[in-house]
Design a protein around this motif. Structure first.
Motif, PDB file in Angstrom:
ATOM      1  N   ALA A   1     -11.730 -26.565  24.745  1.00 16.22           N
ATOM      2  CA  ALA A   1     -11.684 -25.720  23.551  1.00 16.22           C
ATOM      3  C   ALA A   1     -10.574 -24.681  23.653  1.00 16.22           C
ATOM      4  N   THR A   2     -10.437 -24.064  24.818  1.00 16.08           N
ATOM      5  CA  THR A   2      -9.399 -23.045  24.989  1.00 16.08           C
ATOM      6  C   THR A   2      -8.020 -23.640  24.785  1.00 16.08           C
ATOM      7  N   ASN A   3      -7.795 -24.819  25.332  1.00 17.47           N
ATOM      8  CA  ASN A   3      -6.472 -25.426  25.200  1.00 17.47           C
ATOM      9  C   ASN A   3      -6.206 -25.934  23.797  1.00 17.47           C
ATOM     10  N   ARG A   4      -7.259 -26.346  23.072  1.00 21.58           N
ATOM     11  CA  ARG A   4      -7.052 -26.701  21.665  1.00 21.58           C
ATOM     12  C   ARG A   4      -6.645 -25.453  20.872  1.00 21.58           C
ATOM     13  N   CYS A   5      -7.248 -24.312  21.201  1.00 21.63           N
ATOM     14  CA  CYS A   5      -6.887 -23.062  20.522  1.00 21.63           C
ATOM     15  C   CYS A   5      -5.449 -22.660  20.842  1.00 21.63           C
ATOM     16  N   LEU A   6      -5.053 -22.794  22.099  1.00 21.44           N
ATOM     17  CA  LEU A   6      -3.683 -22.450  22.473  1.00 21.44           C
ATOM     18  C   LEU A   6      -2.690 -23.367  21.771  1.00 21.44           C
ATOM     19  N   ASP A   7      -3.054 -24.636  21.623  1.00 24.74           N
ATOM     20  CA  ASP A   7      -2.188 -25.555  20.869  1.00 24.74           C
ATOM     21  C   ASP A   7      -2.034 -25.073  19.431  1.00 24.74           C
ATOM     22  N   ALA A   8      -3.153 -24.638  18.827  1.00 27.67           N
ATOM     23  CA  ALA A   8      -3.103 -24.163  17.444  1.00 27.67           C
ATOM     24  C   ALA A   8      -2.221 -22.927  17.325  1.00 27.67           C
ATOM     25  N   LEU A   9      -2.310 -22.022  18.293  1.00 24.46           N
ATOM     26  CA  LEU A   9      -1.497 -20.802  18.250  1.00 24.46           C
ATOM     27  C   LEU A   9      -0.015 -21.098  18.454  1.00 24.46           C
ATOM     28  N   ARG A  10       0.293 -22.195  19.148  1.00 24.55           N
ATOM     29  CA  ARG A  10       1.700 -22.576  19.347  1.00 24.55           C
ATOM     30  C   ARG A  10       2.274 -23.312  18.143  1.00 24.55           C
ATOM     31  N   ASP A  11       1.410 -23.745  17.242  1.00 26.62           N
ATOM     32  CA  ASP A  11       1.858 -24.518  16.085  1.00 26.62           C
ATOM     33  C   ASP A  11       2.764 -23.660  15.202  1.00 26.62           C
ATOM     34  N   ALA A  12       4.030 -24.069  15.093  1.00 25.36           N
ATOM     35  CA  ALA A  12       5.001 -23.284  14.325  1.00 25.36           C
ATOM     36  C   ALA A  12       4.645 -23.215  12.851  1.00 25.36           C
ATOM     37  N   GLY A  13       3.827 -24.154  12.376  1.00 25.11           N
ATOM     38  CA  GLY A  13       3.460 -24.160  10.966  1.00 25.11           C
ATOM     39  C   GLY A  13       2.299 -23.254  10.636  1.00 25.11           C
ATOM     40  N   ARG A  14       1.692 -22.663  11.645  1.00 26.13           N
ATOM     41  CA  ARG A  14       0.535 -21.790  11.407  1.00 26.13           C
ATOM     42  C   ARG A  14       1.017 -20.415  10.969  1.00 26.13           C
ATOM     43  N   GLN A  15       0.767 -20.076   9.741  1.00 24.85           N
ATOM     44  CA  GLN A  15       1.185 -18.802   9.186  1.00 24.85           C
ATOM     45  C   GLN A  15      -0.017 -18.056   8.629  1.00 24.85           C
ATOM     46  N   PRO A  16      -0.040 -16.725   8.771  1.00 21.92           N
ATOM     47  CA  PRO A  16      -1.143 -15.957   8.176  1.00 21.92           C
ATOM     48  C   PRO A  16      -1.171 -16.157   6.664  1.00 21.92           C
ATOM     49  N   PRO A  17      -2.346 -15.982   6.042  1.00 22.26           N
ATOM     50  CA  PRO A  17      -2.414 -16.097   4.580  1.00 22.26           C
ATOM     51  C   PRO A  17      -1.447 -15.127   3.923  1.00 22.26           C
ATOM     52  N   ALA A  18      -0.879 -15.546   2.813  1.00 21.45           N
ATOM     53  CA  ALA A  18       0.055 -14.679   2.106  1.00 21.45           C
ATOM     54  C   ALA A  18      -0.672 -13.444   1.582  1.00 21.45           C
ATOM     55  N   ALA A  19      -0.058 -12.302   1.752  1.00 20.11           N
ATOM     56  CA  ALA A  19      -0.658 -11.056   1.275  1.00 20.11           C
ATOM     57  C   ALA A  19      -0.578 -11.000  -0.248  1.00 20.11           C
ATOM     58  N   PRO A  20      -1.691 -10.740  -0.917  1.00 17.60           N
ATOM     59  CA  PRO A  20      -1.662 -10.668  -2.383  1.00 17.60           C
ATOM     60  C   PRO A  20      -0.940  -9.413  -2.862  1.00 17.60           C
ATOM     61  N   GLU A  21      -0.259  -9.553  -3.969  1.00 13.54           N
ATOM     62  CA  GLU A  21       0.397  -8.386  -4.568  1.00 13.54           C
ATOM     63  C   GLU A  21      -0.639  -7.587  -5.347  1.00 13.54           C
ATOM     64  N   PRO A  22      -0.766  -6.280  -5.086  1.00 15.66           N
ATOM     65  CA  PRO A  22      -1.745  -5.479  -5.846  1.00 15.66           C
ATOM     66  C   PRO A  22      -1.367  -5.445  -7.319  1.00 15.66           C
ATOM     67  N   PRO A  23      -2.359  -5.491  -8.210  1.00 17.76           N
ATOM     68  CA  PRO A  23      -2.087  -5.512  -9.654  1.00 17.76           C
ATOM     69  C   PRO A  23      -1.784  -4.121 -10.211  1.00 17.76           C
TER      70      PRO A  23
ATOM     71  N   ASP B   1      -8.089 -22.667  36.535  1.00 20.68           N
ATOM     72  CA  ASP B   1      -8.203 -24.112  36.347  1.00 20.68           C
ATOM     73  C   ASP B   1      -8.182 -24.470  34.864  1.00 20.68           C
ATOM     74  N   MET B   2      -8.869 -23.685  34.044  1.00 17.36           N
ATOM     75  CA  MET B   2      -8.897 -23.958  32.606  1.00 17.36           C
ATOM     76  C   MET B   2      -7.512 -23.839  31.978  1.00 17.36           C
ATOM     77  N   LEU B   3      -6.722 -22.893  32.480  1.00 17.68           N
ATOM     78  CA  LEU B   3      -5.408 -22.628  31.898  1.00 17.68           C
ATOM     79  C   LEU B   3      -4.277 -23.323  32.660  1.00 17.68           C
ATOM     80  N   ASP B   4      -4.634 -24.142  33.653  1.00 17.68           N
ATOM     81  CA  ASP B   4      -3.632 -24.864  34.461  1.00 17.68           C
ATOM     82  C   ASP B   4      -2.596 -23.911  35.040  1.00 17.68           C
ATOM     83  N   THR B   5      -3.079 -22.873  35.691  1.00 14.74           N
ATOM     84  CA  THR B   5      -2.175 -21.891  36.272  1.00 14.74           C
ATOM     85  C   THR B   5      -2.787 -21.374  37.572  1.00 14.74           C
ATOM     86  N   SER B   6      -2.163 -20.375  38.177  1.00  9.76           N
ATOM     87  CA  SER B   6      -2.646 -19.829  39.440  1.00  9.76           C
ATOM     88  C   SER B   6      -3.552 -18.625  39.198  1.00  9.76           C
ATOM     89  N   GLU B   7      -4.351 -18.285  40.208  1.00  7.10           N
ATOM     90  CA  GLU B   7      -5.186 -17.091  40.097  1.00  7.10           C
ATOM     91  C   GLU B   7      -4.328 -15.845  39.965  1.00  7.10           C
TER      92      GLU B   7
END
Length: 336
Positions: A74-96, A173-179
């Motif tokens: 699950a952690t690595n699926r989340c890290l993959d999602a965060l690395r996705d260049a197409g992932r953008q925050p929702p567009a901020a609405p313009e106040p009326p 181990d989960m992050l494939d790195t060293s302590e």
């Protein structure tokens, strides 16, 4: 874990796989939410986790617990999602309307509320002995928002180690790195979180559903629906915030908040608010609706979440994305 059940699952028995993993689904979804800040992204990451686990179950060698193995995926699926260049925050609405100058313009960020109905059984699980935070603190909006300010691997390391209490070796181990790498990431992440959450002399919030909480929430609701801006402002701490994700506009302090609310009221005219009580991130919340000037209905404007401090309100977070309302069982419109 039943060896027979595991054997059946590795041989392609989907029922056995569900029996092995279903008890972990809700905590894994919330783990993904902590890292991603979005309910929909968390659900997507959970589905990818379960699919990866199903496909990779033959490679599970039981060197760790099944729970730790699932958290690794699950952690690595989340890290993959965060690395996705197409992932953008929702567009901020313009106040009326033309809003007053904000106290701060925030950077766009992912942040959505999480229904308390899905937190049942997760508020007080049994984190490992190395967990540094109280469980309730780690589900609150302030903590989730602070996590989103961390780089992805720091975010993951802090959640796995300090929130869930996995040992440093397990996290490595989960992050494939060293302590040593984990310890360095944790040091930087802890410093950032402490800086973001440092509020000297802050009082604790009333206990959920306590008489104190119910009274404060009732007073807020009555003032908000009555369009009593002075009444709302009187309930705030001196340094309270009003934020409106995904809008970058943020207002701090009673004067700034009052000026903003009065500008909203002028634009709104005769239309009024209606509120439906709910809970998000272990905090009191409301589905917020605005009446229609030409029809006997009220349309959703977002979800209000209150952050309480003692007998005052320290923050009002007004989520403007109405697509979150169905997650709370709230209707898309109200009829008079």
């Amino acid at each position: 874990m039943s060896e027979q059940l595991l054997l059946r699952a590795t041989q392609g028995d989907e029922t056995a796989f569900r029996e092995l993993t279903d008890s972990y689904r809700r905590e894994l979804q919330f783990h993904c939410y902590r890292i991603l800040g979005s309910m929909q992204d968390a659900e997507d990451a959970l589905q990818e986790t379960m699919l990866s686990a199903w496909r990779g179950l033959r490679g599970f060698e039981e060197r760790s617990s099944l729970r730790a193995w699932l958290y690794r995926i699950a952690t690595n699926r989340c890290l993959d999602a965060l690395r996705d260049a197409g992932r953008q925050p929702p567009a901020a609405p313009e106040p009326p309307f033309e809003p007053p100058a904000p106290t701060r313009l925030a950077e766009p960020t992912w942040l959505e509320p999480y229904p308390d109905a899905l937190l049942e059984g997760l508020i007080d699980p049994s984190p490992g002995p190395d967990a540094r935070y109280e469980t309730r603190e780690t589900v609150e909006l302030a903590f989730i928002a602070a996590l989103q300010e961390l780089p992805p691997r720091q975010r993951a390391a802090l959640v796995l180690r300090d929130v869930l209490g996995f040992r440093a070796g397990e996290v490595a181990d989960m992050l494939d790195t060293s302590e040593d790498s984990v310890k360095g990431a944790l040091k930087r992440a802890r410093a950032t979180i402490e800086q973001l959450q440092a509020v000297p002399g802050r009082e604790r919030a009333p206990l959920p559903d306590s008489d104190e909480e119910r009274e404060l929430v009732r007073r807020f609701s009555d003032a908000w629906v009555a369009d009593d801006i002075d009444g709302v402002v009187a309930l705030l701490t001196d340094d309270a915030w009003v934020t409106m994700p995904p809008s970058p506009l943020q207002y701090r302090g009673r004067s700034a908040i009052a000026a903003f609310l009065r500008e909203v009221a002028r634009w709104r005219g005769e239309r009024r608010y209606r509120l439906i009580a709910t809970r998000a991130n272990s905090q009191p919340a409301f589905g917020c609706y605005r009446t229609d000037a030409h029809a006997p209905v009220a349309h959703p404007t977002g979800l209000l979440v209150l952050t309480l401090e003692g007998d005052r309100i320290a923050a009002i977070t007004n989520f403007l994305d109405t697509s979150v309302l169905p997650h709370f069982g709230l209707p898309r419109t109200l009829r008079d």
